[in-house]
Design a protein around this motif. Structure first.
Motif, PDB file in Angstrom:
ATOM      1  N   LEU A  97      70.061  10.532  28.134  1.00 22.70           N
ATOM      2  CA  LEU A  97      69.191  10.229  26.996  1.00 22.70           C
ATOM      3  C   LEU A  97      68.973  11.494  26.162  1.00 22.70           C
ATOM      4  CD1 LEU A  97      67.443   8.166  25.488  1.00 22.70           C
ATOM      5  CD2 LEU A  97      65.522   8.894  26.914  1.00 22.70           C
ATOM      6  N   PHE A  98      69.154  11.370  24.843  1.00 23.03           N
ATOM      7  CA  PHE A  98      68.953  12.509  23.938  1.00 23.03           C
ATOM      8  C   PHE A  98      67.529  13.054  24.057  1.00 23.03           C
ATOM      9  CE2 PHE A  98      66.306  11.264  20.214  1.00 23.03           C
ATOM     10  CZ  PHE A  98      66.120   9.925  20.467  1.00 23.03           C
ATOM     11  N   VAL A  99      67.362  14.267  23.608  1.00 21.62           N
ATOM     12  CA  VAL A  99      66.049  14.922  23.648  1.00 21.62           C
ATOM     13  C   VAL A  99      65.682  15.375  22.246  1.00 21.62           C
ATOM     14  CG1 VAL A  99      64.712  16.855  24.574  1.00 21.62           C
ATOM     15  CG2 VAL A  99      66.525  15.800  25.966  1.00 21.62           C
ATOM     16  N   ARG A 100      64.491  15.018  21.813  1.00 18.94           N
ATOM     17  CA  ARG A 100      64.001  15.492  20.518  1.00 18.94           C
ATOM     18  C   ARG A 100      62.583  16.009  20.713  1.00 18.94           C
ATOM     19  NH1 ARG A 100      62.832  18.334  16.340  1.00 18.94           N
ATOM     20  NH2 ARG A 100      62.525  17.280  14.347  1.00 18.94           N
ATOM     21  N   MET A 101      62.444  17.333  20.666  1.00 20.53           N
ATOM     22  CA  MET A 101      61.130  17.956  20.720  1.00 20.53           C
ATOM     23  C   MET A 101      60.844  18.549  19.349  1.00 20.53           C
ATOM     24  SD  MET A 101      60.046  17.589  23.869  1.00 20.53           S
ATOM     25  CE  MET A 101      58.566  18.556  23.572  1.00 20.53           C
ATOM     26  N   ASN A 102      59.630  18.338  18.853  1.00 22.16           N
ATOM     27  CA  ASN A 102      59.211  19.028  17.637  1.00 22.16           C
ATOM     28  C   ASN A 102      58.441  20.294  17.989  1.00 22.16           C
ATOM     29  OD1 ASN A 102      59.642  17.299  14.930  1.00 22.16           O
ATOM     30  ND2 ASN A 102      59.450  15.945  16.683  1.00 22.16           N
ATOM     31  N   GLY A 103      57.900  20.332  19.207  1.00 24.02           N
ATOM     32  CA  GLY A 103      57.157  21.500  19.661  1.00 24.02           C
ATOM     33  C   GLY A 103      57.633  21.862  21.055  1.00 24.02           C
ATOM     34  N   ASN A 204      49.759  15.809  23.645  1.00 26.40           N
ATOM     35  CA  ASN A 204      49.253  17.160  23.941  1.00 26.40           C
ATOM     36  C   ASN A 204      50.351  18.218  23.992  1.00 26.40           C
ATOM     37  OD1 ASN A 204      50.424  16.633  26.444  1.00 26.40           O
ATOM     38  ND2 ASN A 204      48.824  17.724  27.569  1.00 26.40           N
ATOM     39  N   ASP A 205      51.488  17.960  23.319  1.00 26.23           N
ATOM     40  CA  ASP A 205      52.501  19.024  23.302  1.00 26.23           C
ATOM     41  C   ASP A 205      52.030  20.169  22.401  1.00 26.23           C
ATOM     42  OD1 ASP A 205      52.925  16.933  21.433  1.00 26.23           O
ATOM     43  OD2 ASP A 205      55.073  17.281  21.294  1.00 26.23           O
ATOM     44  N   VAL A 206      52.703  21.295  22.540  1.00 26.63           N
ATOM     45  CA  VAL A 206      52.207  22.545  21.962  1.00 26.63           C
ATOM     46  C   VAL A 206      53.038  22.943  20.742  1.00 26.63           C
ATOM     47  CG1 VAL A 206      51.700  24.979  22.480  1.00 26.63           C
ATOM     48  CG2 VAL A 206      51.527  23.238  24.300  1.00 26.63           C
ATOM     49  N   LEU A 245      60.541  15.886  29.723  1.00 30.33           N
ATOM     50  CA  LEU A 245      61.137  15.854  28.387  1.00 30.33           C
ATOM     51  C   LEU A 245      60.797  14.584  27.621  1.00 30.33           C
ATOM     52  CD1 LEU A 245      64.726  17.244  29.086  1.00 30.33           C
ATOM     53  CD2 LEU A 245      62.876  18.371  27.833  1.00 30.33           C
ATOM     54  N   HIS A 246      60.538  13.497  28.335  1.00 32.70           N
ATOM     55  CA  HIS A 246      60.408  12.209  27.637  1.00 32.70           C
ATOM     56  C   HIS A 246      58.981  11.684  27.596  1.00 32.70           C
ATOM     57  CE1 HIS A 246      64.649  12.271  26.978  1.00 32.70           C
ATOM     58  NE2 HIS A 246      64.898  12.367  28.273  1.00 32.70           N
ATOM     59  N   GLY A 247      57.991  12.561  27.845  1.00 33.94           N
ATOM     60  CA  GLY A 247      56.627  12.182  27.493  1.00 33.94           C
ATOM     61  C   GLY A 247      55.605  12.053  28.598  1.00 33.94           C
ATOM     62  N   LEU A 250      52.369   9.518  29.603  1.00 34.92           N
ATOM     63  CA  LEU A 250      52.332   8.272  28.823  1.00 34.92           C
ATOM     64  C   LEU A 250      53.048   8.490  27.502  1.00 34.92           C
ATOM     65  CD1 LEU A 250      48.645   6.912  28.793  1.00 34.92           C
ATOM     66  CD2 LEU A 250      50.591   5.977  30.090  1.00 34.92           C
ATOM     67  N   ARG A 251      53.741   7.463  27.031  1.00 34.20           N
ATOM     68  CA  ARG A 251      54.275   7.548  25.678  1.00 34.20           C
ATOM     69  C   ARG A 251      54.285   6.176  25.035  1.00 34.20           C
ATOM     70  NH1 ARG A 251      60.430   9.089  24.974  1.00 34.20           N
ATOM     71  NH2 ARG A 251      59.800   8.900  22.803  1.00 34.20           N
ATOM     72  N   LEU A 252      54.331   6.192  23.734  1.00 36.16           N
ATOM     73  CA  LEU A 252      54.501   4.953  22.996  1.00 36.16           C
ATOM     74  C   LEU A 252      55.993   4.692  22.808  1.00 36.16           C
ATOM     75  CD1 LEU A 252      52.098   4.979  19.926  1.00 36.16           C
ATOM     76  CD2 LEU A 252      52.437   3.090  21.531  1.00 36.16           C
ATOM     77  N   PRO A 258      61.925   4.558  13.218  1.00 41.79           N
ATOM     78  CA  PRO A 258      62.435   5.843  13.714  1.00 41.79           C
ATOM     79  C   PRO A 258      61.620   6.280  14.935  1.00 41.79           C
ATOM     80  CG  PRO A 258      61.457   6.063  11.499  1.00 41.79           C
ATOM     81  CD  PRO A 258      61.528   4.612  11.813  1.00 41.79           C
ATOM     82  N   ALA A 259      62.284   6.891  15.900  1.00 43.61           N
ATOM     83  CA  ALA A 259      61.620   7.182  17.184  1.00 43.61           C
ATOM     84  C   ALA A 259      60.496   8.200  17.058  1.00 43.61           C
ATOM     85  CB  ALA A 259      62.640   7.659  18.209  1.00 43.61           C
ATOM     86  N   SER A 260      60.362   8.820  15.886  1.00 44.89           N
ATOM     87  CA  SER A 260      59.257   9.764  15.699  1.00 44.89           C
ATOM     88  C   SER A 260      57.897   9.080  15.844  1.00 44.89           C
ATOM     89  CB  SER A 260      59.358  10.431  14.323  1.00 44.89           C
ATOM     90  OG  SER A 260      59.485   9.459  13.318  1.00 44.89           O
ATOM     91  N   VAL A 261      57.843   7.766  15.683  1.00 48.33           N
ATOM     92  CA  VAL A 261      56.560   7.064  15.868  1.00 48.33           C
ATOM     93  C   VAL A 261      56.273   6.802  17.347  1.00 48.33           C
ATOM     94  CG1 VAL A 261      56.683   5.967  13.579  1.00 48.33           C
ATOM     95  CG2 VAL A 261      57.493   4.700  15.588  1.00 48.33           C
ATOM     96  N   SER A 262      57.291   7.014  18.191  1.00 48.15           N
ATOM     97  CA  SER A 262      57.139   6.736  19.622  1.00 48.15           C
ATOM     98  C   SER A 262      56.608   7.986  20.325  1.00 48.15           C
ATOM     99  CB  SER A 262      58.485   6.279  20.209  1.00 48.15           C
ATOM    100  OG  SER A 262      58.820   5.012  19.665  1.00 48.15           O
ATOM    101  N   GLN A 263      55.321   8.220  20.116  1.00 49.78           N
ATOM    102  CA  GLN A 263      54.665   9.467  20.541  1.00 49.78           C
ATOM    103  C   GLN A 263      54.790   9.702  22.042  1.00 49.78           C
ATOM    104  OE1 GLN A 263      52.820  11.143  18.009  1.00 49.78           O
ATOM    105  NE2 GLN A 263      52.452  12.901  19.335  1.00 49.78           N
ATOM    106  N   LYS A 264      55.242  10.903  22.378  1.00 52.05           N
ATOM    107  CA  LYS A 264      55.287  11.324  23.786  1.00 52.05           C
ATOM    108  C   LYS A 264      53.966  12.000  24.148  1.00 52.05           C
ATOM    109  CE  LYS A 264      59.365  13.621  23.117  1.00 52.05           C
ATOM    110  NZ  LYS A 264      60.682  14.243  23.459  1.00 52.05           N
ATOM    111  N   TYR A 265      53.703  12.174  25.438  1.00 49.87           N
ATOM    112  CA  TYR A 265      52.487  12.859  25.934  1.00 49.87           C
ATOM    113  C   TYR A 265      51.247  12.246  25.291  1.00 49.87           C
ATOM    114  CZ  TYR A 265      56.542  15.931  26.188  1.00 49.87           C
ATOM    115  OH  TYR A 265      57.809  16.413  26.360  1.00 49.87           O
ATOM    116  N   SER A 285      58.641  14.279   5.133  1.00 54.87           N
ATOM    117  CA  SER A 285      58.960  13.975   6.532  1.00 54.87           C
ATOM    118  C   SER A 285      59.119  12.473   6.751  1.00 54.87           C
ATOM    119  CB  SER A 285      57.846  14.453   7.459  1.00 54.87           C
ATOM    120  OG  SER A 285      57.760  15.841   7.469  1.00 54.87           O
ATOM    121  N   TYR A 286      60.208  12.089   7.341  1.00 48.54           N
ATOM    122  CA  TYR A 286      60.475  10.677   7.668  1.00 48.54           C
ATOM    123  C   TYR A 286      60.221   9.772   6.465  1.00 48.54           C
ATOM    124  CZ  TYR A 286      60.621  12.805  12.194  1.00 48.54           C
ATOM    125  OH  TYR A 286      60.943  13.639  13.232  1.00 48.54           O
ATOM    126  N   ARG A 287      60.540  10.298   5.298  1.00 47.58           N
ATOM    127  CA  ARG A 287      60.407   9.523   4.070  1.00 47.58           C
ATOM    128  C   ARG A 287      61.727   9.526   3.319  1.00 47.58           C
ATOM    129  NH1 ARG A 287      54.772   8.906   1.729  1.00 47.58           N
ATOM    130  NH2 ARG A 287      53.435   9.317   3.506  1.00 47.58           N
TER     131      ARG A 287
END
Ligand SMILES: Nc1nc2c(c(=O)[nH]1)N[C@H]1C(S)=C(S)[C@@H](COP(=O)(O)O)O[C@H]1N2
Ligand SMILES: [Mo]
Length: 426
Positions: A97-103, A204-206, A245-247, A250-252, A258-265, A285-287
């Motif tokens: 599974l791909f990994v996308r971290m913004n922080g 709660n990611d940093v 890596l995947h939240g 708990l995650r949404l 777009p998966a950016s709405v699927s909040q991790k942590y 962003s995402y627009r």
């Protein structure tokens, strides 16, 4: 065999500039990605320089150790995509599974420590809730669903001119099986006020700066989307607790968007009385532009609208591009297709650069928003070089374009047809 489309650095030869290619070839991160893509052990036998550099950067290196064959696009934040042929599983395993971290991955996730974790539901609700994971498990119906997550920027690498951000090709997508509770059930329990129009998601990611006052990412969806049955608050992926890596914990998962709405942590869902304005909800962003623009146009922020349902898309996951097949034999070709609106209506494959198309056998989705398996048999009439192109069509008759669709400043929602090369032997 070297052909332009089997080389992940070259991608679609006509879709990426020579300059960009040169950059990727000389980038240290690409070298790191290629190393991670091999079976080289992470801890034992790497050049000291790599280990030191990686450890200085949020131990992204350690975190990737159970991933197999992913191409690392960056390590701070950590981003990695999966080559198409490694996405052949019906249920995407953790390793692929791909990994996308913004922080940065939060310490609680690194430690797998969910002690005292609560999910707050507040804002435009009658009864704000503070739910532990045990509360979620015991007070709401537990559901298990296969749901596609796809980064809004998947396919960005093919836009011309190039746009900034991770140069995802085809592999920022996957379809694991998630277990949790329906988001709608939890929101209903909190009592959604008529004034609620949007959700706002928090984790709660940093922040990359290390500043814990700064939000990493906080996106949301219109309340009508949140109240559909498909979105879940998950604590497990493929039957195991969520990984760092995947939240974890708990995650949404809000499929289709777009998966950016699927909040991790995930620790808070704030119901808003207006469009949410958290980090990466505003600006560009995402627009995407509200009207079609010429490639390369600078679009004012006020003309940008939120990207909602992702377009119909498909992948060829078998065989791997570059494979050798036998001329005259029926060759099995397969992959997956999915669509942000729900089910896919049809999949077609072409062996002649899109001049003629053959209908593939398309299986129904395991559940809404799971990707759908397709199969086709193709026969290469004689020896030589062939390309297989795939094209999925949604319920409204909209299908994938052979070239990048509507250019947009941040390179979102590119559903260009996937294609592979095959060598047919006599
Ligand atoms: N808390 C948090 N949630 C997040 C992100 C993030 O950086 N932080 N990235 C988002 C984006 S842009 C994507 S594409 C998906 C990626 O999910 P994955 O890393 O589990 O594949 O998570 C989303 N949820
Ligand atoms: Mo993303």
């Amino acid at each position: 065999m070297t052909d332009p489309i089997q080389d992940t650095e070259n991608r679609h030869s006509d879709d990426i500039s020579t300059a960009r290619r040169g950059f990727l070839k000389t980038s240290g991160l690409t070298a790191l990605g290629i190393m991670l893509g091999t079976t080289v052990r992470m801890d034992g036998n790497l050049a000291a320089g790599f280990v030191t550099q990686a450890h200085a950067q949020d131990s992204g290196f350690d975190l990737m150790q159970d991933k197999q064959g992913l191409l690392v696009l960056g390590d701070r934040p950590l981003n990695a995509e999966t080559p198409a042929h490694l996405l052949d599983d019906e249920i995407t395993p953790y390793e692929r599974l791909f990994v996308r971290m913004n922080g940065l991955v939060p310490q609680t996730a690194l430690d797998q420590d969910a002690e005292g974790w609560t999910l707050t539901i507040d804002g435009e609700v009658e009864n704000p809730l503070n739910l532990t994971i045990a509360d979620l498990k015991s007070q709401f119906e537990n559901v298990t669903r296969r749901l596609v997550i796809e980064c809004g920027g998947n396919g960005r690498a093919f836009f011309q001119p190039g746009t900034s951000g991770n140069q995802w090709t085809m592999g920022a997508v996957g379809c694991p099986e998630w277990t949790g509770v329906r988001l709608a059930d939890v929101l209903r329990a909190a009592g959604v006020k008529p004034s609620a129009v949007y959700t706002g998601h928090y984790g709660n990611d940093v922040h990359l700066s290390g500043d814990d006052q700064k939000e990493v990412i906080s996106r949301g969806v219109p309340i009508r989307k949140a109240m559909e049955d498909d979105a879940i608050i998950a604590w497990a992926m493929n039957g195991a607790p969520l990984s760092a890596l995947h939240g974890f914990p708990l995650r949404l998962i809000v499929p289709g968007y777009p998966a950016s709405v699927s909040q991790k942590y995930l620790n808070r869902i704030w119901l808003r009385d207006k469009e949410h304005d958290g980090a990466k909800m505003t600006g560009d962003s995402y627009r995407i532009p509200a009207y079609p623009v010429a490639p390369g146009t600078e679009v004012p922020d006020e003309d940008m609208i939120i990207l909602e349902a992702m377009p119909v898309k498909s992948l060829i996951t078998f065989p791997q591009t570059g494979a050798e097949v036998k001329a005259g034999d029926a060759t099995e070709i397969r992959g997956h297709a999915w669509c942000g609106k729900g089910d896919v209506a049809a999949v077609h494959v072409s062996l002649d650069y899109g001049q003629s198309w053959q209908k593939a056998d398309l299986q129904p989705a395991a559940n809404r928003f799971a990707w759908q398996r397709w199969h086709a048999k193709l026969t290469m009439p004689q020896h030589g070089y062939y390309e297989v192109w795939v094209r999925a069509t949604d319920q409204d008759g909209i299908s994938q374009p052979p070239l990048s669709p509507a250019w947009n400043p941040r390179g979102y929602a590119n559903n260009i047809q996937h294609r592979i090369a095959l060598a047919a032997l006599a």
